[in-house]
Design a protein around this motif. Structure first.
Motif, short mmCIF file in Angstrom:
data_model
loop_
_atom_site.label_atom_id
_atom_site.label_comp_id
_atom_site.label_asym_id
_atom_site.label_seq_id
_atom_site.Cartn_x
_atom_site.Cartn_y
_atom_site.Cartn_z
N ALA A 23 0.76 -1.22 0.05
CA ALA A 23 0.12 -0.17 0.05
C ALA A 23 0.83 1.15 -0.04
CB ALA A 23 -0.93 -0.05 1.23
N ARG A 24 2.02 1.30 0.73
CA ARG A 24 2.70 2.31 0.68
C ARG A 24 3.67 2.85 -0.72
NH1 ARG A 24 5.28 0.72 6.74
NH2 ARG A 24 3.70 1.82 7.99
N LYS A 25 3.81 1.61 -1.25
CA LYS A 25 4.67 1.72 -2.51
C LYS A 25 3.62 2.10 -3.49
CE LYS A 25 7.85 -1.85 -1.87
NZ LYS A 25 8.25 -3.37 -2.35
N ALA A 26 2.36 1.86 -3.27
CA ALA A 26 1.29 1.99 -4.42
C ALA A 26 1.10 3.70 -4.00
CB ALA A 26 0.18 1.31 -4.26
N ALA A 27 0.97 4.06 -3.04
CA ALA A 27 0.60 5.64 -2.57
C ALA A 27 1.72 6.30 -3.17
CB ALA A 27 0.50 5.60 -1.08
N HIS A 28 2.87 5.96 -2.97
CA HIS A 28 4.12 6.81 -3.56
C HIS A 28 3.71 6.93 -4.99
CE1 HIS A 28 7.83 8.36 -4.21
NE2 HIS A 28 8.09 7.73 -5.08
N VAL A 29 3.34 5.94 -6.00
CA VAL A 29 3.10 5.97 -7.32
C VAL A 29 1.98 6.85 -7.50
CG1 VAL A 29 2.60 4.73 -9.18
CG2 VAL A 29 4.32 3.71 -7.65
N PHE A 30 0.88 6.73 -6.82
CA PHE A 30 -0.24 7.52 -7.12
C PHE A 30 -0.12 8.93 -6.75
CE2 PHE A 30 -2.56 3.30 -7.14
CZ PHE A 30 -3.24 3.39 -8.43
N ILE A 234 -7.12 2.43 10.21
CA ILE A 234 -6.22 2.95 9.12
C ILE A 234 -4.80 2.52 9.08
CG2 ILE A 234 -5.67 5.20 8.06
CD1 ILE A 234 -8.04 6.57 9.05
N LEU A 235 -4.19 1.90 8.20
CA LEU A 235 -2.89 1.58 8.16
C LEU A 235 -1.99 2.63 7.49
CD1 LEU A 235 -3.48 -2.24 7.38
CD2 LEU A 235 -3.23 -1.28 9.57
N ASN A 236 -2.44 3.06 6.32
CA ASN A 236 -1.79 4.16 5.62
C ASN A 236 -2.68 5.34 5.36
OD1 ASN A 236 0.65 4.63 4.08
ND2 ASN A 236 -0.70 4.27 2.42
#
Length: 240
Positions: A23-30, A234-236
């Motif tokens: 999720a953290r990697k995806a958030a950075h991309v988005f 909420i995790l991220n």
């Protein structure tokens, strides 16, 4: 007008930390694609329902937890551009393989029609998905706008109600099936942000009492028996 990409997922409970890393990697991309906020939450108090529930929405198995989250964009054009980049941008490869069954994830685009509260550091949320007669759009907005202050007075940080505008049909699961939406109904996606679970728990008794009286003058303009809801940790919470 802001735009929301909402999603619900079934995640193997044993892969919680792997999911958080993903999720953290995806958030950075988005964020690089223009997202202003990305939230990923983990099912904590998700009840089983008689007609519908979050588990059935994504065909969750006994060893899976339900994930609830969303991505906020400045407008639909920014979201549509981000979706296109996800399919072609080589940077998206850094996210890696999804630690859950993507075929059972449900997702859609929503327009916020009620957004109340100043926000803040949220640690817990209540998520909702429902089906509202399309002809009752304005009644739903009025109902939601009048109900939001009850949550805010009880300690909620923010209340958001969204109207489905880009809700795809899925091969395995989708938002329509999640709430048994009829052809003349529109899917809604909503949430209430709380500082923590304790604040939400302390507010529940008061809210139940207030809502009971409130509904006499402000009845729900939809079939509440098909609405699905639950409490999520909420995790991220990534903000651009």
């Amino acid at each position: 007008m802001s735009f929301i990409e909402g999603f619900v997922t079934a995640i193997p409970a044993a892969k919680r930390e792997i999911f958080l890393d993903h999720a953290r990697k995806a958030a950075h991309v988005f964020q690089g694609f223009g997202a202003s906020r990305i939230v990923d939450a983990w099912g904590d108090d998700v009840p089983k329902g008689e007609t519908t529930d979050f588990y059935r929405a994504v065909e969750a198995r006994g060893d899976e937890a339900v994930g609830f989250g969303w991505i906020e964009y400045a407008d639909r054009a920014t979201r549509d551009a981000a979706s296109g980049k996800m399919a072609s941008d080589t940077g998206a490869a850094e996210i890696g393989e999804m630690p859950f069954d993507g075929q059972r994830m449900i997702f859609a685009g929503f327009e916020p029609v009620v957004d109340r509260g100043e926000g803040g550091k949220a640690g817990y949320l209540e998520g909702f998905v429902g089906a509202v007669p399309t002809a009752n759009r304005e009644k739903f907005i009025e109902h939601a706008a009048r109900a939001a202050p009850l949550f805010l007075r009880a300690g909620a940080l923010r209340v958001v109600e969204c109207w489905g505008v880009d809700v795809p049909k899925g091969k395995v699961t989708d938002f329509y099936r999640a709430v048994k939406a009829r052809d003349d109904e529109t899917v809604i996606f909503s949430w209430v942000e709380w500082p923590d679970r304790a604040t939400r728990a302390a507010a529940q008794e008061r809210l139940f009492a207030e809502m009971e009286g409130h509904m006499k003058d402000n009845p729900m303009p939809f079939d509440a028996s098909r609405m699905i809801f639950g409490g999520f940790e909420i995790l991220n919470d990534a903000k651009g």
